[in-house]
Design an enzyme around this catalytic site. Structure first.
Site, short mmCIF file in Angstrom:
data_model
loop_
_atom_site.label_atom_id
_atom_site.label_comp_id
_atom_site.label_asym_id
_atom_site.label_seq_id
_atom_site.Cartn_x
_atom_site.Cartn_y
_atom_site.Cartn_z
N ARG A 1 42.28 45.59 38.58
CA ARG A 1 42.63 45.52 40.00
C ARG A 1 43.74 44.51 40.20
NH1 ARG A 1 39.79 41.96 44.02
NH2 ARG A 1 40.49 42.56 46.11
N ARG B 1 42.69 35.92 60.95
CA ARG B 1 42.31 34.57 60.54
C ARG B 1 42.60 33.54 61.63
NH1 ARG B 1 41.55 34.29 55.03
NH2 ARG B 1 42.39 36.00 53.77
N LYS C 1 38.62 51.29 51.23
CA LYS C 1 37.74 50.12 51.20
C LYS C 1 36.96 50.09 52.52
CE LYS C 1 39.22 46.17 49.69
NZ LYS C 1 40.09 44.97 49.59
N THR D 1 32.07 43.20 45.47
CA THR D 1 31.86 41.93 46.17
C THR D 1 30.63 41.17 45.68
OG1 THR D 1 32.79 42.98 48.16
CG2 THR D 1 31.91 40.75 48.38
#
Length: 491
Positions: free
Chosen positions: A45, A86, A232, A293
């Site tokens: 990845r 964020r 995803k 994850t």
């Protein structure tokens, strides 16, 4: 018959579940990448959230060189960053928020001017996406804020769960509902890089619907038509309705159960069932699925996994995931090679269980395609006919082995790929060994079949006296042309 070097023969026992490993500073250390691939990495990845285009190009070039030298097939997955929502930065880099205190997300505050009372936000549209009564989760849910009031530039909140909050931590809205587009300007630039360096798969972060995947497909265009898209799944909207999730799966070549942001938005309790349903549904819809994850999170700093991590990996394998993914464990951890070795052991352990080898896939469904009918018939025959030790699929695109791999089995499925792109694509599919096998222009059926058996025998997949189920098409260069099933004895 050409003798295959030992490094190119199939390792026994066969691990069916594939391992995805993220590259980064840890894998850049001398000799580590070589050891990672030797330890069993099937897909690397390339995380576009970090590093430069040159970093990713260099790493992928090294992967291809090492894989060729080791006789391994390793695919490359480029992972787009997506809309990172964020907070900005604090003057002292971090603050401590206490339960019951007020805290403001200020859209107009200077980027570096945050304190214990307020902080800026990179996502200015937050004031349009939230209302009083909403719950915001910061830093993967470690800090929880209740929204009290929203103005044109402020989100005024009360701290429900306090703690340390540092610079640039992510924001999620409980239940989903943030409207940021899945593909940013950075993603569009990184998508071009992905095409240029030659990735095999491209992951799209935070898709809300099939339209996001279709947009990525259009941006890939003709130059990127060979790249498989990975959705995803990490937004609550994507799993809110079965129809929406199905559409996302069908618009992709694979899906990723991205448990970090998804778990924050829908809650840990709901995540358990969603993971199992996603794996099952992806397999039913003939798509590959990656579980990701924190699978071996403690191995970032420890040489062994916890028992909880052991069972987490095992449960994903028993549920039928095609691949399990390592993130910081191999990109930035202290024990990258040990993490891959541990993942290899855990997958093998789970696959020894009988339930991992039994299947009722589509037993009570009709078929509409001839290639699907042949592929699934071959798998059921192989699982029930004594003496069969492998299934071989001659394939132009890798689709036939993908269909076959939806049925659980303890037998290897060998994808005899007609080009390197299909060969690498199959590196993600559970239980599939991908081998480059180019038919000769004047090669007859008997010679072609025999060469396929010789290829399997040379790689120690089968031995004399074994039976192999071979599926192929009469027209070898035709996509979807698989129409033949033969049971052959290895001589």
């Amino acid at each position: 018959m050409t003798q295959i070097p030992a490094s190119q023969r199939t390792a026994n026992p066969l691990r069916r579940t594939k391992i995805v490993a993220t590259l980064g500073p840890a894998s850049d250390k001398p000799g580590v990448l070589d050891k990672l691939i030797s330890a069993g990495v099937d897909v690397v990845r390339l995380n576009f959230s970090h590093g430069t285009a040159d970093d990713h190009r260099r790493r992928l070039q090294q992967v291809r060189e090492i894989a060729d030298r080791q006789g391994r097939t390793v695919a490359a997955l480029g992972d787009l960053q997506g809309p990172k929502i964020r907070i900005a930065r604090f003057r002292e880099n971090q603050v401590i928020l206490r339960e019951g205190e007020s805290f403001v997300l200020d859209m107009a505050l200077d980027t570096n001017d945050g304190d214990e009372k307020r902080v800026g936000c990179d996502y200015k549209a937050l004031v349009e996406d939230v209302t009083a009564g909403d719950v915001l989760l910061l830093d993967d849910g470690r800090v929880v804020l209740n929204v009290e009031q929203v103005t044109s530039r402020h989100v005024l909140t009360t701290v429900a769960v306090g703690g340390r909050l540092s610079n640039n931590k992510g924001i999620n809205k409980q239940g989903g509902g943030l409207s940021a587009a899945a593909l940013t300007d950075k993603d569009r630039a990184d998508l071009k890089t992905a095409i240029d360096i030659g990735v095999d798969y491209l992951a799209v972060s935070f898709p809300r619907s099939a339209a996001d995947m279709q947009e990525a497909r259009e941006l890939l265009g003709e130059r990127g038509k060979h790249i498989g898209l990975v959705a995803k799944v990490e937004r609550a909207e994507a799993v809110a309705e079965d129809e929406i999730l199905d559409e996302i799966i069908l618009a992709s070549e694979a899906v990723m159960v991205a448990r970090g942001d998804l778990g924050v938005e829908i809650g840990d309790a709901a995540l358990i069932g969603v993971q199992k349903r996603m794996i099952k549904r992806a397999r039913q819809l003939n798509r590959a699925v990656i579980t990701a994850t924190q699978m071996l999170e403690t191995m970032i700093t420890a040489p062994l996994p916890t028992r909880a991590e052991v069972f987490d990996v095992a449960n994903a394998v028993l549920d039928g995931t095609d691949a399990v993914m390592l993130s910081a464990e191999t990109a930035a951890g202290d024990y990258p090679v040990e993490a891959v070795e541990a993942m290899h052991r855990l997958c093998l352990g789970a696959e020894r269980e009988r339930s991992a080898q039994e299947s009722g896939h589509r037993m009570h469904q009709g078929f509409t395609r001839i290639d699907e009918t042949i592929s699934l018939s071959a798998m059921y025959a192989a699982n029930h006919l004594e003496g069969v030790t492998a299934i071989a699929c001659m394939t132009q695109t890798g689709y036939t082995p993908l269909i076959a791999s939806r049925i659980r089995s303890g037998l290897p499925i060998v994808g005899l790929a007609h080009d390197p792109i299909a060969q690498r694509r199959m590196a993600l599919y559970r239980g599939v060994i991908s081998v480059l096998f180019v038919p000769g222009e004047k090669e007859g059926d008997r010679e072609l079949n025999q060469r396929a058996l010789d290829t399997l025998k040379a790689r120690d997949i089968v031995k004399q006296g074994d039976h192999v189920i071979l599926i192929r098409g009469d027209l070898m260069q035709s996509h979807g042309g698989t129409n033949t099933l033969k049971i052959l004895e290895v001589m």
